[in-house]
Design a protein around this motif. Structure first.
Motif, PDB file in Angstrom:
ATOM      1  N   ASP A 220      70.193  18.996 -73.791  1.00 13.82           N
ATOM      2  CA  ASP A 220      71.016  18.039 -73.752  1.00 13.82           C
ATOM      3  C   ASP A 220      70.651  17.117 -74.682  1.00 13.82           C
ATOM      4  O   ASP A 220      69.595  16.572 -74.590  1.00 13.82           O
ATOM      5  CB  ASP A 220      70.827  17.265 -72.314  1.00 13.82           C
ATOM      6  N   PRO A 221      71.306  16.927 -75.885  1.00 13.48           N
ATOM      7  CA  PRO A 221      71.148  15.882 -76.966  1.00 13.48           C
ATOM      8  C   PRO A 221      70.685  14.662 -76.547  1.00 13.48           C
ATOM      9  O   PRO A 221      70.137  13.871 -77.077  1.00 13.48           O
ATOM     10  CB  PRO A 221      72.325  16.023 -77.871  1.00 13.48           C
ATOM     11  N   ALA A 222      71.647  14.004 -75.383  1.00 10.79           N
ATOM     12  CA  ALA A 222      71.453  12.749 -74.855  1.00 10.79           C
ATOM     13  C   ALA A 222      69.893  12.499 -74.387  1.00 10.79           C
ATOM     14  O   ALA A 222      69.354  11.407 -74.477  1.00 10.79           O
ATOM     15  CB  ALA A 222      72.184  12.726 -73.660  1.00 10.79           C
ATOM     16  N   GLN A 223      69.024  13.612 -74.160  1.00  9.85           N
ATOM     17  CA  GLN A 223      67.706  13.330 -73.809  1.00  9.85           C
ATOM     18  C   GLN A 223      66.798  13.593 -75.014  1.00  9.85           C
ATOM     19  O   GLN A 223      65.559  13.284 -74.969  1.00  9.85           O
ATOM     20  CB  GLN A 223      67.330  14.692 -72.990  1.00  9.85           C
ATOM     21  N   VAL A 224      67.357  13.565 -76.160  1.00  6.31           N
ATOM     22  CA  VAL A 224      66.648  13.756 -77.395  1.00  6.31           C
ATOM     23  C   VAL A 224      66.945  12.414 -78.267  1.00  6.31           C
ATOM     24  O   VAL A 224      67.795  12.029 -78.731  1.00  6.31           O
ATOM     25  CB  VAL A 224      67.026  14.902 -78.348  1.00  6.31           C
TER      26      VAL A 224
END
Length: 298
Positions: A220-224
Motif C-alpha cells: 500500500d503506497p499510502a503506508q510508505v
C-alpha cells in the motif's frame, strides 16, 4: 578383518552421502519450484509522475522520464526470510509516462514495489528488504537533483504471465521528498552568490540536519513515506557548487513541519547566515527567496 570392515564402513558412508546429496538436490529443486515463480521479462506500461528530468516553470516543476532511466524493483509477494527478488527496471521512452521493463521472478498477482532512482535494498540485518534514502552529495543543480535525489515510490501488480513474459498494471508514483530552489539576498536586497550552502535545524549549524532515512516498502503506497522532522544527524547538510551562482541552488529535502531552519552561505566575499520557519511537503516544489546577514567578510 579390520581392513574389510573399514572398507565396508567407507562404502556405507559414501552411499549415505550420495543419498543425502540426492535428497538435498531434490528438496532444493522442490523448494525452488513450489511457489511457481520463474524469471520473466516484465513490462509495466505507462508509469507516470516522476522527477527523472525536471523543468523549472517558476512556481512548478514539469516532470518527465528519460529513456534508459533505471529504477529498482522488489517483489513484495515473494519476500521471505530467505528470499528477496529484486533488480533493475529500465524506462523505454523520454515522456511524462513511460513503460518500464526488466527481468523479474514473478507469478500472476505479485505486487512489485518500484523505487526511483535505482537504490539497492539492504541485504542483511533487521532492516533487510528496506531502502536507505540519502541526501548526501547533492550538487545544487536541477538536473542532478532530478536524476539522483528526488525519490518516488510505487507498486505494480502482475496481471498476466506467459512462460517467458509478464505484464503489470501501471504503478502510480508517489514522491517522497520536497524539491526546493533557494535564492538569497542581503539586507540591501542585493543577490548573494552561493558557493557553499549549509542547512541545519535551529538557530545555528550545531544541531545538523537529517542525512538519511530507512524506507520500508509496502504493498500500500499510502503506508510508505518519510516522516516529518526526522532527527538531525549532528552535521549540517552542505552543498558545494562548482562555481558561484545567484541563479538559485536546487536541493531535495525530507518533509518538515513547523521547523526552524538555519542557512549559511559562503562565497568569495564571506559568510552570510539567517533562519526561516519551514514546512515542506513531499512532492511539492518550493522556490524560496531568503534574506541573510553577512557575519564574516573575506
Amino acid at each position: 578383518m579390520n581392513i574389510i570392515q573399514n572398507k565396508t564402513l567407507i562404502a556405507l558412508s559414501f552411499l549415505s552421502l550420495c543419498t543425502m546429496l540426492t535428497a538435498c538436490s531434490a528438496d532444493d529443486e522442490q523448494t525452488m519450484n513450489t511457489d511457481g515463480r520463474s524469471v520473466r521479462q516484465l513490462s509495466i506500461a505507462e508509469v507516470p509522475l516522476t522527477r527523472a528530468t525536471l523543468t523549472d516553470n517558476a512556481n512548478t516543476l514539469a516532470a518527465a522520464w528519460k529513456a534508459g532511466d533505471h529504477a529498482t524493483y522488489l517483489n513484495l509477494s515473494s519476500f521471505t526470510s530467505y528470499t528477496m527478488d529484486f533488480g533493475t527496471l529500465t524506462a523505454s521512452s523520454s515522456e511524462a509516462t513511460s513503460a518500464f521493463t526488466g527481468e523479474v521472478r514473478c507469478i500472476m498477482g505479485d505486487k512489485v514495489a518500484f523505487l526511483y532512482p535505482a537504490t539497492s535494498p539492504i541485504y542483511v540485518g533487521e532492516d533487510r528488504g528496506k531502502f536507505i534514502i540519502s541526501l548526501a552529495h547533492q550538487t545544487g543543480l536541477l538536473a542532478d537533483m532530478a536524476k539522483d535525489f528526488h525519490y518516488v515510490y510505487g507498486v505494480a501488480e502482475v496481471t498476466s504471465v506467459t512462460e517467458a513474459t509478464a505484464t503489470a498494471t501501471r504503478a502510480e508514483m508517489k514522491p517522497l521528498l520536497a524539491a526546493c530552489k533557494f535564492t538569497f539576498k542581503d539586507g540591501s536586497q542585493n543577490p548573494i552568490p552561493v558557493k557553499t550552502l549549509s542547512i541545519s535545524y535551529g538557530e545555528d549549524l550545531s544541531a545538523g540536519f537529517p542525512q538519511t532515512c530507512v524506507l520500508s516498502p509496502n504493498a500500500d503506497p499510502a503506508q510508505v513515506y518519510v516522516p516529518d522532522n526526522l532527527p538531525p544527524a549532528g552535521t549540517p547538510l552542505s552543498i558545494t557548487l562548482d562555481t558561484e551562482t545567484t541563479d538559485g541552488i536546487y536541493v531535495a529535502l525530507f518533509p518538515i513541519s513547523g521547523q526552524t531552519l538555519f542557512f549559511s552561505v559562503t562565497n568569495s566575499n564571506g559568510t552570510y547566515t539567517g533562519t526561516s520557519a519551514a514546512t515542506l511537503r513531499a512532492g511539492r516544489f518550493y522556490p524560496a527567496a531568503l534574506t541573510l546577514s553577512q557575519i564574516t567578510q573575506l
